[in-house]
Design a protein around this motif. Sequence first.
Motif, PDB file in Angstrom:
ATOM      1  N   TYR A  54     -28.324 -44.567  -4.076  1.00  0.00           N
ATOM      2  CA  TYR A  54     -27.791 -44.504  -2.719  1.00  0.00           C
ATOM      3  C   TYR A  54     -27.384 -45.893  -2.246  1.00  0.00           C
ATOM      4  CZ  TYR A  54     -27.719 -44.390   2.368  1.00  0.00           C
ATOM      5  OH  TYR A  54     -27.350 -44.551   3.687  1.00  0.00           O
ATOM      6  N   TRP A  55     -28.271 -46.853  -2.414  1.00  0.00           N
ATOM      7  CA  TRP A  55     -27.987 -48.201  -1.911  1.00  0.00           C
ATOM      8  C   TRP A  55     -26.855 -48.868  -2.683  1.00  0.00           C
ATOM      9  CZ3 TRP A  55     -29.162 -49.603   2.646  1.00  0.00           C
ATOM     10  CH2 TRP A  55     -30.337 -49.161   3.275  1.00  0.00           C
ATOM     11  N   LEU A  58     -23.706 -47.407  -1.343  1.00  0.00           N
ATOM     12  CA  LEU A  58     -23.460 -47.881   0.018  1.00  0.00           C
ATOM     13  C   LEU A  58     -22.999 -49.331   0.009  1.00  0.00           C
ATOM     14  CD1 LEU A  58     -23.773 -46.952   3.039  1.00  0.00           C
ATOM     15  CD2 LEU A  58     -25.957 -48.166   3.004  1.00  0.00           C
ATOM     16  N   VAL A 329     -24.568 -49.412   7.852  1.00  0.00           N
ATOM     17  CA  VAL A 329     -25.685 -48.552   7.430  1.00  0.00           C
ATOM     18  C   VAL A 329     -25.899 -47.418   8.417  1.00  0.00           C
ATOM     19  CG1 VAL A 329     -28.214 -48.491   7.175  1.00  0.00           C
ATOM     20  CG2 VAL A 329     -26.891 -50.304   6.070  1.00  0.00           C
ATOM     21  N   GLU A 333     -22.105 -40.949   8.887  1.00  0.00           N
ATOM     22  CA  GLU A 333     -21.914 -40.422   7.540  1.00  0.00           C
ATOM     23  C   GLU A 333     -22.914 -41.004   6.553  1.00  0.00           C
ATOM     24  OE1 GLU A 333     -18.615 -43.659   8.021  1.00  0.00           O
ATOM     25  OE2 GLU A 333     -19.718 -42.218   9.263  1.00  0.00           O
ATOM     26  N   ASN A 334     -23.325 -42.264   6.787  1.00  0.00           N
ATOM     27  CA  ASN A 334     -24.301 -42.886   5.896  1.00  0.00           C
ATOM     28  C   ASN A 334     -25.721 -42.438   6.195  1.00  0.00           C
ATOM     29  OD1 ASN A 334     -22.261 -44.311   4.541  1.00  0.00           O
ATOM     30  ND2 ASN A 334     -22.303 -45.941   6.081  1.00  0.00           N
TER      31      ASN A 334
END
Length: 429
Positions: A54-55, A58, A329, A333-334
């Motif tokens: 995930y990170w 992102l 962040v 959406e995030n």
Amino acid sequence: MQRRHYGTLAAVAALSMAFTLTGCGAGSGSGNDVTLKLVAADYGSGEANTSQKYWDDLAAAFEKKNPGISVEVDVRSWKDVDRDVAEMVANDQAPDMAQIGAYADFAAEDRLYRTDELLPIPTQANFLPLLNQAGEVDRVQYGMPFAASTRLLFFNRKLFADAGLQPPKTWEDIRAAAAKLKADGVTYPFALPLGTEESQAETMMWMLSGGGGYRDAVNSEYDIDSAANVETFTWLRDKLVKPGLTGPTAPGHLDRQAAFEAFTKGEVGMLNGHPTLMEAAEKAGVDFGMVPLPSPDGAATSSMGVADWMMAFKQNGHREEIGRFLQFVYRDENVLAFSDAYDILPVTVTASTEMESDAKHSKLKPFLEELPTSELYPVGKTSWAKVSKSVKANIGKAVTENGDPEAVLSGIAKEAAEAEAAEAATSAK
């Protein structure tokens, strides 16, 4: 979830796209050739669903929109991450950001940026009110909520049906059901994870269920060894642990993740769980139900809410770049992408409202409904990190066969008082 918290903020939150960090006063650098370092907790259960993915995704999306700023994310186990960050800070190697379980001790040492130094007002206002308040030390917000959850009692429907059982409503129902499940050969009739991973949560759930808690209801001071808490852990020792209703692993040696994994294997009749357990159980084909953790007499009690925190350290002086990243962040959406990945409750008004109205998240509604009125850890106390550590190290001893709940809770209370006294002495200087 109760919409009364949200209606007045939705329009305000919608303005966030119109604000820049210059408007909120951030501006420590040019934004060029900066590498931000974030240490974050892993919400996954293994390599297949680690939070690192995930990170990484992102960070890549952010870097594409913000040339000259790179983000390196180091994801670590919940068993280690709080301690690791504390050691980094103690060694003058603080990351730019940390996403962990407690922030107040760093705030008290003047190591953190205030939230209003990083985020524009609409973004700040979009955090759920309960979580905004919990992120404050002396009425100044330093902790930005990142993920939230509440807890419910999970039970295995098939095991209950085979044993002719109904969902429990009282502690006696729990004991009687666990005894029947044990007689039927269930490995963990009631899984009670009081090991070092997250026993501060299991402890608080049972304290609240028994009418107690970490703090008293009047002045919010620690009340760890209250009569209600002692009675609760005496009941756990005598009614669940001594009769062998908690399974082959002693509660003090059973971690949450191990208990969850046993539930997904069909080896657990009942346990307290958070939303992440739903997806794992569904994938494993376990038919489960959820109810609030019963109280001694079946009356409703406060539920436990949990928030994990994002914080930004001042040591490296990247205020503007950190602010840009955090505003990214906290885009809906995030926030929703993370919530979807781990069945975690969103921390913002707009994302929570969207989740509540989405039929695909219907199973999360019981958790969402509990959050606005739940009770959180006393994270605003700078002593909480030390108290939590003491709970993790000691609470399992309270329910051993020869354990003394009053002595164990008094020992933790003594450490809490010492931590509070040290905090007061530091503040007085």
